[in-house]
Design a protein around this motif. Structure first.
Motif, PDB file in Angstrom:
ATOM      1  N   VAL A 275      -0.277   9.768   6.420  1.00  0.00           N
ATOM      2  CA  VAL A 275       0.405   8.915   7.406  1.00  0.00           C
ATOM      3  C   VAL A 275      -0.424   8.621   8.658  1.00  0.00           C
ATOM      4  O   VAL A 275      -0.039   7.767   9.455  1.00  0.00           O
ATOM      5  N   ALA A 276      -1.544   9.291   8.849  1.00  0.00           N
ATOM      6  CA  ALA A 276      -2.234   9.257  10.142  1.00  0.00           C
ATOM      7  C   ALA A 276      -2.763   7.895  10.543  1.00  0.00           C
ATOM      8  O   ALA A 276      -3.056   7.663  11.717  1.00  0.00           O
TER       9      ALA A 276
ATOM     10  N   ILE B  68       0.850  -1.192   0.000  1.00  0.00           N
ATOM     11  CA  ILE B  68       0.000   0.000   0.000  1.00  0.00           C
ATOM     12  C   ILE B  68       0.884   1.239   0.000  1.00  0.00           C
ATOM     13  O   ILE B  68       1.896   1.291   0.710  1.00  0.00           O
ATOM     14  N   ILE B  69       0.491   2.212  -0.800  1.00  0.00           N
ATOM     15  CA  ILE B  69       1.140   3.522  -0.767  1.00  0.00           C
ATOM     16  C   ILE B  69       0.283   4.451   0.081  1.00  0.00           C
ATOM     17  O   ILE B  69      -0.867   4.722  -0.258  1.00  0.00           O
TER      18      ILE B  69
ATOM     19  N   VAL C 224       8.241  -0.383   6.527  1.00  0.00           N
ATOM     20  CA  VAL C 224       7.707   0.917   6.127  1.00  0.00           C
ATOM     21  C   VAL C 224       8.815   1.661   5.395  1.00  0.00           C
ATOM     22  O   VAL C 224       9.853   1.981   5.985  1.00  0.00           O
ATOM     23  N   PHE C 225       8.597   1.903   4.133  1.00  0.00           N
ATOM     24  CA  PHE C 225       9.604   2.531   3.281  1.00  0.00           C
ATOM     25  C   PHE C 225       9.331   4.034   3.242  1.00  0.00           C
ATOM     26  O   PHE C 225       8.271   4.468   2.774  1.00  0.00           O
TER      27      PHE C 225
ATOM     28  N   LEU D 182      -0.468  -7.756   3.992  1.00  0.00           N
ATOM     29  CA  LEU D 182       0.255  -6.576   3.535  1.00  0.00           C
ATOM     30  C   LEU D 182       1.739  -6.844   3.704  1.00  0.00           C
ATOM     31  O   LEU D 182       2.212  -7.157   4.789  1.00  0.00           O
ATOM     32  N   ASP D 183       2.481  -6.711   2.605  1.00  0.00           N
ATOM     33  CA  ASP D 183       3.910  -7.006   2.620  1.00  0.00           C
ATOM     34  C   ASP D 183       4.777  -5.769   2.821  1.00  0.00           C
ATOM     35  O   ASP D 183       5.987  -5.902   3.038  1.00  0.00           O
ATOM     36  N   GLY D 184       4.177  -4.594   2.745  1.00  0.00           N
ATOM     37  CA  GLY D 184       4.946  -3.377   2.939  1.00  0.00           C
ATOM     38  C   GLY D 184       4.062  -2.156   2.791  1.00  0.00           C
ATOM     39  O   GLY D 184       2.998  -2.201   2.167  1.00  0.00           O
ATOM     40  N   LEU D 185       4.525  -1.072   3.395  1.00  0.00           N
ATOM     41  CA  LEU D 185       3.848   0.215   3.323  1.00  0.00           C
ATOM     42  C   LEU D 185       4.862   1.236   2.828  1.00  0.00           C
ATOM     43  O   LEU D 185       5.969   1.330   3.363  1.00  0.00           O
ATOM     44  N   VAL D 186       4.508   1.968   1.787  1.00  0.00           N
ATOM     45  CA  VAL D 186       5.400   2.950   1.184  1.00  0.00           C
ATOM     46  C   VAL D 186       4.796   4.333   1.376  1.00  0.00           C
ATOM     47  O   VAL D 186       3.608   4.538   1.086  1.00  0.00           O
ATOM     48  N   MET D 187       5.592   5.274   1.853  1.00  0.00           N
ATOM     49  CA  MET D 187       5.106   6.621   2.160  1.00  0.00           C
ATOM     50  C   MET D 187       5.592   7.632   1.123  1.00  0.00           C
ATOM     51  O   MET D 187       6.780   7.665   0.781  1.00  0.00           O
ATOM     52  N   THR D 188       4.670   8.477   0.660  1.00  0.00           N
ATOM     53  CA  THR D 188       5.045   9.533  -0.280  1.00  0.00           C
ATOM     54  C   THR D 188       5.616  10.754   0.435  1.00  0.00           C
ATOM     55  O   THR D 188       6.582  11.363  -0.028  1.00  0.00           O
ATOM     56  N   HIS D 189       5.001  11.136   1.574  1.00  0.00           N
ATOM     57  CA  HIS D 189       5.457  12.292   2.345  1.00  0.00           C
ATOM     58  C   HIS D 189       4.764  12.271   3.696  1.00  0.00           C
ATOM     59  O   HIS D 189       3.944  11.396   3.983  1.00  0.00           O
ATOM     60  N   GLU D 190       5.077  13.274   4.516  1.00  0.00           N
ATOM     61  CA  GLU D 190       4.718  13.217   5.921  1.00  0.00           C
ATOM     62  C   GLU D 190       3.421  13.900   6.314  1.00  0.00           C
ATOM     63  O   GLU D 190       3.067  13.931   7.499  1.00  0.00           O
TER      64      GLU D 190
END
Length: 265
Positions: free
Chosen positions: A82-83, A50-51, A101-102, A69-77
């Motif tokens: 992110v909440a 998930i992004i 968490v990338f 879920l194998d990973g979570l990717v963050m675009t920005h803060e």
């Protein structure tokens, strides 16, 4: 490379409808006008990722029927992205694994501030189990899939979009870096933010998004991070050129396009 994806949310930071608003969009009974905060789940042969985990993360996962879920990717803060991090706990419990968490160093700093209880040396029992994976502009891998960061600007805030296979996802942007444009070459499906018609400090407008979509030339482009100010889904769709569409919550599609290569083309 086949990449399946589903839009978990396609709305702006307040979502649609907005609390207390009685505009035509916010009172619409068309389900496509009801937008949770922007997020997408990406499925490859190797991983389900998930992004962004915004405030609606729990509701989105339940609605999509996600049990892995194998990973979570963050675009920005920003909080609308992110909440919902705390709600990865069920995935921890099911898998027995910490969640990768990338995120960039700046995003990690914000996560440690906002979710300080997760990162304490001796955390309270039952808190989310997270492994922070630091990403920059260089490509990184999730279960063998190569992800290419797409650096963009959200006014003065650096944000990362991402390309995996022939799919590219960019939200909260009003400026492309040269590196992002280079890595978008040959992209099959592009997801791009298109906030509203009027100029905005930190987002592409509807017209700007159309212009960029046509310049990039993906086979299919979906607009996301949509405000109630853009108009009703059914009416806006009629204005779009061929190959461009408004995304909506729950929309699924796939890309079978090529992966980006350093020696492209």
């Amino acid at each position: 490379m086949q990449v399946d994806f589903k839009f978990l949310g396609t709305g702006t930071s307040q979502g649609v409808p907005i609390i207390g608003c009685t505009c035509d969009v916010c009172v619409s009974t068309d389900s496509r006008d009801q937008r949770l905060r922007s997020s997408i789940v990406i499925q490859t042969e190797s991983a389900q990722v998930i992004i962004d985990s915004g405030p609606d993360f729990r509701q989105q996962c339940l609605r999509a029927g996600l049990d892995r879920l194998d990973g979570l990717v963050m675009t920005h803060e920003h909080k609308d992205h992110v909440a919902g991090l705390d709600d990865i706990r069920p995935f921890n419990f099911r898998s027995g694994l910490d969640m990768p968490v990338f995120a960039t160093a700046a995003v990690q700093e914000a996560l440690k501030r906002e979710f300080h209880y997760i990162f304490r040396p001796n955390p309270y029992p039952g808190v989310p189990k997270v492994v922070l994976e630091t990403i920059h502009e260089d490509p990184f891998e999730i279960h063998g899939d190569r992800w290419w960061p797409l650096p963009v600007m959200h006014h003065k805030l650096p944000v990362l979009g991402f390309r995996v296979g022939g799919l590219a996802y960019i939200t909260d942007a009003n400026h492309f870096s040269d590196l992002a444009l280079e890595r978008l070459q040959g992209v099959d499906v592009l997801v791009l933010n298109a906030l509203r018609r009027e100029p905005h400090l930190s987002h592409f407008t509807f017209e700007q998004a159309i212009q960029w979509a046509q310049r990039i030339g993906a086979r299919k482009t979906y607009f996301t991070h949509i405000s109630h100010q853009l108009g009703r889904h059914a009416e806006v769709e009629l204005e779009l050129p061929e190959g461009i569409a408004l995304a909506y919550d729950g929309l699924s599609d796939r890309s079978t396009g090529p992966e980006y290569r350093l020696d492209y083309p």
